[in-house]
Design a protein around this motif. Structure first.
Motif, short mmCIF file in Angstrom:
data_model
loop_
_atom_site.label_atom_id
_atom_site.label_comp_id
_atom_site.label_asym_id
_atom_site.label_seq_id
_atom_site.Cartn_x
_atom_site.Cartn_y
_atom_site.Cartn_z
N PHE A 51 -9.63 -4.80 10.91
CA PHE A 51 -8.52 -4.04 11.47
C PHE A 51 -7.57 -5.05 12.10
O PHE A 51 -8.01 -6.00 12.74
N ASN A 52 -6.28 -4.84 11.91
CA ASN A 52 -5.27 -5.80 12.37
C ASN A 52 -4.24 -5.09 13.23
O ASN A 52 -3.59 -4.16 12.78
N TYR A 53 -4.09 -5.56 14.45
CA TYR A 53 -3.17 -4.92 15.39
C TYR A 53 -1.71 -5.05 14.98
O TYR A 53 -0.96 -4.09 15.08
N LYS A 54 -1.31 -6.26 14.56
CA LYS A 54 0.11 -6.55 14.39
C LYS A 54 0.54 -6.73 12.94
O LYS A 54 -0.18 -7.32 12.14
N LYS A 55 1.75 -6.28 12.66
CA LYS A 55 2.43 -6.60 11.41
C LYS A 55 2.65 -8.11 11.39
O LYS A 55 3.00 -8.71 12.41
N GLY A 56 2.42 -8.75 10.24
CA GLY A 56 2.60 -10.19 10.11
C GLY A 56 1.34 -11.00 10.36
O GLY A 56 1.35 -12.22 10.21
N THR A 57 0.23 -10.33 10.72
CA THR A 57 -1.04 -11.04 10.93
C THR A 57 -1.48 -11.67 9.61
O THR A 57 -1.39 -11.05 8.56
N LEU A 58 -1.96 -12.89 9.69
CA LEU A 58 -2.42 -13.59 8.49
C LEU A 58 -3.89 -13.95 8.65
O LEU A 58 -4.29 -14.48 9.69
N ARG A 59 -4.68 -13.64 7.63
CA ARG A 59 -6.09 -14.02 7.56
C ARG A 59 -6.31 -14.81 6.27
O ARG A 59 -5.98 -14.33 5.20
N GLY A 60 -6.88 -15.99 6.39
CA GLY A 60 -7.19 -16.77 5.20
C GLY A 60 -6.64 -18.17 5.29
O GLY A 60 -6.01 -18.52 6.27
N MET A 61 -6.90 -18.92 4.29
CA MET A 61 -7.39 -18.70 2.93
C MET A 61 -8.85 -19.14 2.85
O MET A 61 -9.14 -20.31 3.01
N ILE A 164 -2.54 -15.44 13.87
CA ILE A 164 -3.46 -16.15 12.98
C ILE A 164 -4.53 -16.78 13.87
O ILE A 164 -4.24 -17.18 15.00
N SER A 165 -5.75 -16.83 13.39
CA SER A 165 -6.81 -17.45 14.19
C SER A 165 -6.61 -18.96 14.23
O SER A 165 -5.98 -19.55 13.33
N ALA A 166 -7.15 -19.59 15.27
CA ALA A 166 -7.06 -21.05 15.37
C ALA A 166 -7.72 -21.71 14.17
O ALA A 166 -7.21 -22.70 13.63
N LYS A 167 -8.83 -21.14 13.72
CA LYS A 167 -9.54 -21.69 12.56
C LYS A 167 -8.66 -21.65 11.31
O LYS A 167 -8.55 -22.63 10.58
N ASP A 168 -8.03 -20.48 11.05
CA ASP A 168 -7.18 -20.37 9.86
C ASP A 168 -5.93 -21.23 9.95
O ASP A 168 -5.44 -21.72 8.94
N ALA A 169 -5.41 -21.44 11.15
CA ALA A 169 -4.21 -22.25 11.32
C ALA A 169 -4.48 -23.73 11.15
O ALA A 169 -3.54 -24.51 10.95
N THR A 170 -5.76 -24.13 11.20
CA THR A 170 -6.06 -25.56 11.15
C THR A 170 -6.94 -25.96 9.96
O THR A 170 -7.46 -27.08 9.94
N TRP A 171 -7.11 -25.06 8.97
CA TRP A 171 -7.80 -25.50 7.76
C TRP A 171 -7.05 -26.72 7.22
O TRP A 171 -5.82 -26.82 7.39
N PRO A 172 -7.73 -27.62 6.52
CA PRO A 172 -7.01 -28.80 6.01
C PRO A 172 -6.06 -28.43 4.87
O PRO A 172 -6.24 -27.41 4.20
N PHE A 173 -5.07 -29.28 4.70
CA PHE A 173 -4.25 -29.17 3.51
C PHE A 173 -5.10 -29.63 2.33
O PHE A 173 -6.04 -30.41 2.50
N LEU A 174 -4.80 -29.17 1.14
CA LEU A 174 -5.61 -29.45 -0.04
C LEU A 174 -5.90 -30.94 -0.20
O LEU A 174 -7.04 -31.34 -0.37
N PHE A 175 -4.89 -31.75 -0.13
CA PHE A 175 -5.10 -33.17 -0.41
C PHE A 175 -5.77 -33.89 0.75
O PHE A 175 -6.39 -34.92 0.56
N GLU A 176 -5.76 -33.32 1.95
CA GLU A 176 -6.56 -33.84 3.06
C GLU A 176 -8.04 -33.55 2.80
O GLU A 176 -8.88 -34.39 3.00
#
Length: 182
Positions: A51-61, A164-176
């Motif tokens: 369940f997501n409170y706000k419009k614009g919430t991002l989960r993933g990838m 966005i969760s801290a975890k999702d905001a800090t996943w590595p970039f692909l080439f990292e």
């Protein structure tokens, strides 16, 4: 159910075959036999609800690595989301390609996410609720993720990110991730 394969082999949009009468309609949302007939993994190990409170919430990838790769059947049951998958199969002709699909309570559409696809979504409405049928148990030691705004994928999210969760905001970039053994 109506199965429509996307440009990413093995990924399907699944629409309901509604049977209407004076009461409303009836439709099957899952059938192991029909999934198997379309070459899809029919196993359901877990069902999850977000369940997501706000419009614009991002989960993933998110995705999981061998030996516990997971398929998902994703459906929005309240509100609306923009659902995105990225093909992470190294030997696939569509490796690193992505698609986005709008899933809403009104269109009742589902997205089948194959093994080794990164998955995420952004809510298009406040109060969006999403159900996932997952084909493998969650295995934290095999979990991986990619940054939602990684230039390697150039995903065009429909809205600015409001949450966005801290975890999702800090996943590595692909080439990292290639250099850190992910």
């Amino acid at each position: 159910m109506q199965f429509t394969e996307t440009k990413l082999k093995g990924a399907f949009i699944i629409d309901l075959a509604e049977r209407f009468d004076q009461r409303g309609f009836f439709a099957r949302t899952f059938c192991a036999k029909e999934f198997a007939e379309h070459g899809l993994k029919p196993t359901v190990a877990q069902c999850n609800l977000s369940f997501n409170y706000k419009k614009g919430t991002l989960r993933g990838m998110h995705y999981q690595m061998v030996p516990v790769t997971e398929t998902k059947l994703v459906r929005c049951v309240q509100g609306a989301i923009y659902d995105v998958i990225v093909d992470m199969r190294p030997n696939s002709p569509t490796y690193l390609s992505h698609i986005g699909v709008e899933l809403t309570a009104e269109n009742r559409r589902a997205l089948y996410v194959p093994d080794m696809f990164a998955h995420g979504y952004q809510t298009l409405t406040a109060g969006a609720e999403v159900i996932y049928q997952v084909g493998e148990f969650y295995a934290p030691g095999h979990e991986r993720g990619l940054r939602y705004n990684d230039p390697a994928f150039d995903i065009e999210w429909p809205l600015p990110v409001s949450e966005i969760s801290a975890k999702d905001a800090t996943w590595p970039f692909l080439f990292e991730s290639v250099f850190v053994g992910v």
